[in-house]
Design a protein around this motif. Structure first.
Motif, PDB file in Angstrom:
ATOM      1  N   MET A  96      59.826   2.539   8.499  1.00  0.00           N
ATOM      2  CA  MET A  96      59.208   3.334   9.560  1.00  0.00           C
ATOM      3  C   MET A  96      57.699   3.348   9.383  1.00  0.00           C
ATOM      4  SD  MET A  96      59.806   7.328  10.576  1.00  0.00           S
ATOM      5  CE  MET A  96      58.795   8.122  11.824  1.00  0.00           C
ATOM      6  N   LEU A  97      56.958   3.101  10.449  1.00  0.00           N
ATOM      7  CA  LEU A  97      55.499   3.097  10.422  1.00  0.00           C
ATOM      8  C   LEU A  97      54.946   4.279  11.201  1.00  0.00           C
ATOM      9  CD1 LEU A  97      52.732   1.810   9.832  1.00  0.00           C
ATOM     10  CD2 LEU A  97      53.061   0.398  11.883  1.00  0.00           C
ATOM     11  N   SER A  98      54.156   5.087  10.514  1.00  0.00           N
ATOM     12  CA  SER A  98      53.461   6.211  11.150  1.00  0.00           C
ATOM     13  C   SER A  98      51.992   5.845  11.307  1.00  0.00           C
ATOM     14  CB  SER A  98      53.567   7.472  10.290  1.00  0.00           C
ATOM     15  OG  SER A  98      54.915   7.829  10.083  1.00  0.00           O
ATOM     16  N   ALA A  99      51.412   6.171  12.445  1.00  0.00           N
ATOM     17  CA  ALA A  99      50.013   5.863  12.709  1.00  0.00           C
ATOM     18  C   ALA A  99      49.190   7.144  12.768  1.00  0.00           C
ATOM     19  CB  ALA A  99      49.873   5.102  14.016  1.00  0.00           C
ATOM     20  N   LEU A 100      48.119   7.193  11.977  1.00  0.00           N
ATOM     21  CA  LEU A 100      47.154   8.285  12.046  1.00  0.00           C
ATOM     22  C   LEU A 100      45.943   7.779  12.814  1.00  0.00           C
ATOM     23  CD1 LEU A 100      47.096   9.682   8.384  1.00  0.00           C
ATOM     24  CD2 LEU A 100      48.677  10.226  10.240  1.00  0.00           C
ATOM     25  N   ILE A 101      45.659   8.381  13.946  1.00  0.00           N
ATOM     26  CA  ILE A 101      44.478   8.019  14.713  1.00  0.00           C
ATOM     27  C   ILE A 101      43.432   9.099  14.475  1.00  0.00           C
ATOM     28  CG2 ILE A 101      43.546   7.601  17.014  1.00  0.00           C
ATOM     29  CD1 ILE A 101      46.203   6.438  17.799  1.00  0.00           C
ATOM     30  N   VAL A 102      42.347   8.697  13.819  1.00  0.00           N
ATOM     31  CA  VAL A 102      41.340   9.649  13.362  1.00  0.00           C
ATOM     32  C   VAL A 102      40.226   9.753  14.397  1.00  0.00           C
ATOM     33  CG1 VAL A 102      39.789  10.274  11.482  1.00  0.00           C
ATOM     34  CG2 VAL A 102      41.900   9.033  10.991  1.00  0.00           C
ATOM     35  N   ASN A 116      60.849  10.325   6.371  1.00  0.00           N
ATOM     36  CA  ASN A 116      61.324   8.948   6.267  1.00  0.00           C
ATOM     37  C   ASN A 116      60.247   7.917   6.596  1.00  0.00           C
ATOM     38  OD1 ASN A 116      61.296   9.721   8.942  1.00  0.00           O
ATOM     39  ND2 ASN A 116      63.103   8.529   9.503  1.00  0.00           N
ATOM     40  N   SER A 117      59.003   8.346   6.692  1.00  0.00           N
ATOM     41  CA  SER A 117      57.907   7.426   6.929  1.00  0.00           C
ATOM     42  C   SER A 117      57.679   6.564   5.682  1.00  0.00           C
ATOM     43  CB  SER A 117      56.633   8.195   7.281  1.00  0.00           C
ATOM     44  OG  SER A 117      55.549   7.315   7.445  1.00  0.00           O
ATOM     45  N   GLU A 118      57.694   5.247   5.853  1.00  0.00           N
ATOM     46  CA  GLU A 118      57.522   4.331   4.722  1.00  0.00           C
ATOM     47  C   GLU A 118      56.123   3.736   4.657  1.00  0.00           C
ATOM     48  OE1 GLU A 118      61.315   1.835   3.969  1.00  0.00           O
ATOM     49  OE2 GLU A 118      61.183   2.104   6.139  1.00  0.00           O
ATOM     50  N   PHE A 119      55.516   3.503   5.813  1.00  0.00           N
ATOM     51  CA  PHE A 119      54.171   2.930   5.884  1.00  0.00           C
ATOM     52  C   PHE A 119      53.286   3.820   6.746  1.00  0.00           C
ATOM     53  CE2 PHE A 119      56.718  -0.690   4.711  1.00  0.00           C
ATOM     54  CZ  PHE A 119      55.880  -1.456   3.900  1.00  0.00           C
ATOM     55  N   ARG A 173      51.718   1.156   2.168  1.00  0.00           N
ATOM     56  CA  ARG A 173      52.939   1.868   1.800  1.00  0.00           C
ATOM     57  C   ARG A 173      52.573   3.324   1.557  1.00  0.00           C
ATOM     58  NH1 ARG A 173      57.424  -0.928   1.124  1.00  0.00           N
ATOM     59  NH2 ARG A 173      57.272  -3.176   0.784  1.00  0.00           N
ATOM     60  N   ARG A 174      53.401   4.202   2.039  1.00  0.00           N
ATOM     61  CA  ARG A 174      53.098   5.633   1.977  1.00  0.00           C
ATOM     62  C   ARG A 174      52.772   6.102   0.562  1.00  0.00           C
ATOM     63  NH1 ARG A 174      56.555  10.534   4.637  1.00  0.00           N
ATOM     64  NH2 ARG A 174      55.742  12.239   3.381  1.00  0.00           N
ATOM     65  N   PHE A 234      49.266   7.848  -0.905  1.00  0.00           N
ATOM     66  CA  PHE A 234      49.304   9.198  -1.467  1.00  0.00           C
ATOM     67  C   PHE A 234      48.790   9.205  -2.906  1.00  0.00           C
ATOM     68  CE2 PHE A 234      51.540  10.477   2.220  1.00  0.00           C
ATOM     69  CZ  PHE A 234      51.644  11.859   2.222  1.00  0.00           C
ATOM     70  N   GLU A 235      49.211   8.230  -3.689  1.00  0.00           N
ATOM     71  CA  GLU A 235      48.759   8.156  -5.077  1.00  0.00           C
ATOM     72  C   GLU A 235      47.254   7.916  -5.153  1.00  0.00           C
ATOM     73  OE1 GLU A 235      51.119   5.094  -6.778  1.00  0.00           O
ATOM     74  OE2 GLU A 235      52.984   6.280  -6.758  1.00  0.00           O
TER      75      GLU A 235
END
Length: 228
Positions: free
Chosen positions: A1-7, A92-95, A162-163, A167-168
């Motif tokens: 699953m790909l989540s997009a953050l539009i800043v 469940n967001s992977e990317f 990758r999520r 995060f790391e």
């Protein structure tokens, strides 16, 4: 699953106007950026991070998009805004794709290309090779030496990771109070590697007011070509 953050939380001071609300090809800049991710098959959800969620919510609603799951307020720095968006990701967001709303010329094709590279390598960024001659200048702005532009790229967005990798990286950045200008810098700081995907389409960032006219011209050319 790909989540997009539009800043979209910048101040637009150099543009002289609110560049994200300025219209090109009949629509506000931010609508073009959101629409590209809406139309990319690989994108499952979109989170918009901005200065004024209420006004942006009205604009997004008018665009008839279905993938925007949250519109949240950003922070003073880009990294603060991105981290505000990361808190909204579904479990469940992977990317994660991070994109500047001020780049309205991004296309679904380019998003798909960067995502394919990120799935293979864990982290990928859209970029263009430097074509201008580069020079160092001294304190008085006189040319002092040259820079070899071979293997020099200018970073663009989207930047997809990758999520857990992103995060790391942010955990390390926060722990050491480091200021970064993009997510590639965060990955680099944490010792990770990011593969470059050379851009194939115009992906201009709206920085100055004059950039709006250039973006308008490119978009109209695309529309004309698609109808031909």
């Amino acid at each position: 699953m790909l989540s997009a953050l539009i800043v979209a939380a910048g101040s637009s001071t150099r543009a002289g106007v609110d560049k994200l609300l300025a219209k090109i090809a009949g629509r506000p800049v931010i609508q073009h950026a959101v629409a590209a991710f809406e139309n990319a098959d690989c994108v499952n959800e979109i989170i918009v991070v901005c200065r004024d969620p209420e006004s942006i919510r009205d604009l997004i609603g008018l665009a008839h998009v279905t993938k925007v799951r949250a519109i949240v307020r950003g922070g003073d720095r880009r990294q603060d805004s991105v981290q505000s968006g990361l808190k909204q990701l579904t479990e469940n967001s992977e990317f994660v794709a991070v994109h500047d709303a001020a780049r309205p010329l991004i296309t679904p094709r380019e998003i798909e290309r960067v995502f394919a590279a990120a799935r293979e390598h864990g982290a990928a960024v859209l970029a263009t090779p430097m074509t201008d001659t580069l020079k160092f200048a001294d304190a008085n702005q006189f040319v002092s030496s040259s820079i070899n532009r071979q293997n020099i790229f200018t970073m663009q967005t989207p930047q997809i990771f990758r999520r857990e990798l992103l995060f790391e990286a942010y955990e390390r950045v926060n722990k050491n109070s480091v200021t970064i200008t993009d997510e590639v810098s965060a990955i680099e700081y944490s010792g990770g590697k990011v593969v470059i995907v050379p851009a194939q389409d115009h992906n201009l960032k709206i920085t100055y007011g004059s950039d709006l006219a250039i973006a308008e011209f490119i978009l109209k050319q695309r529309i004309s070509s698609s109808r031909a």
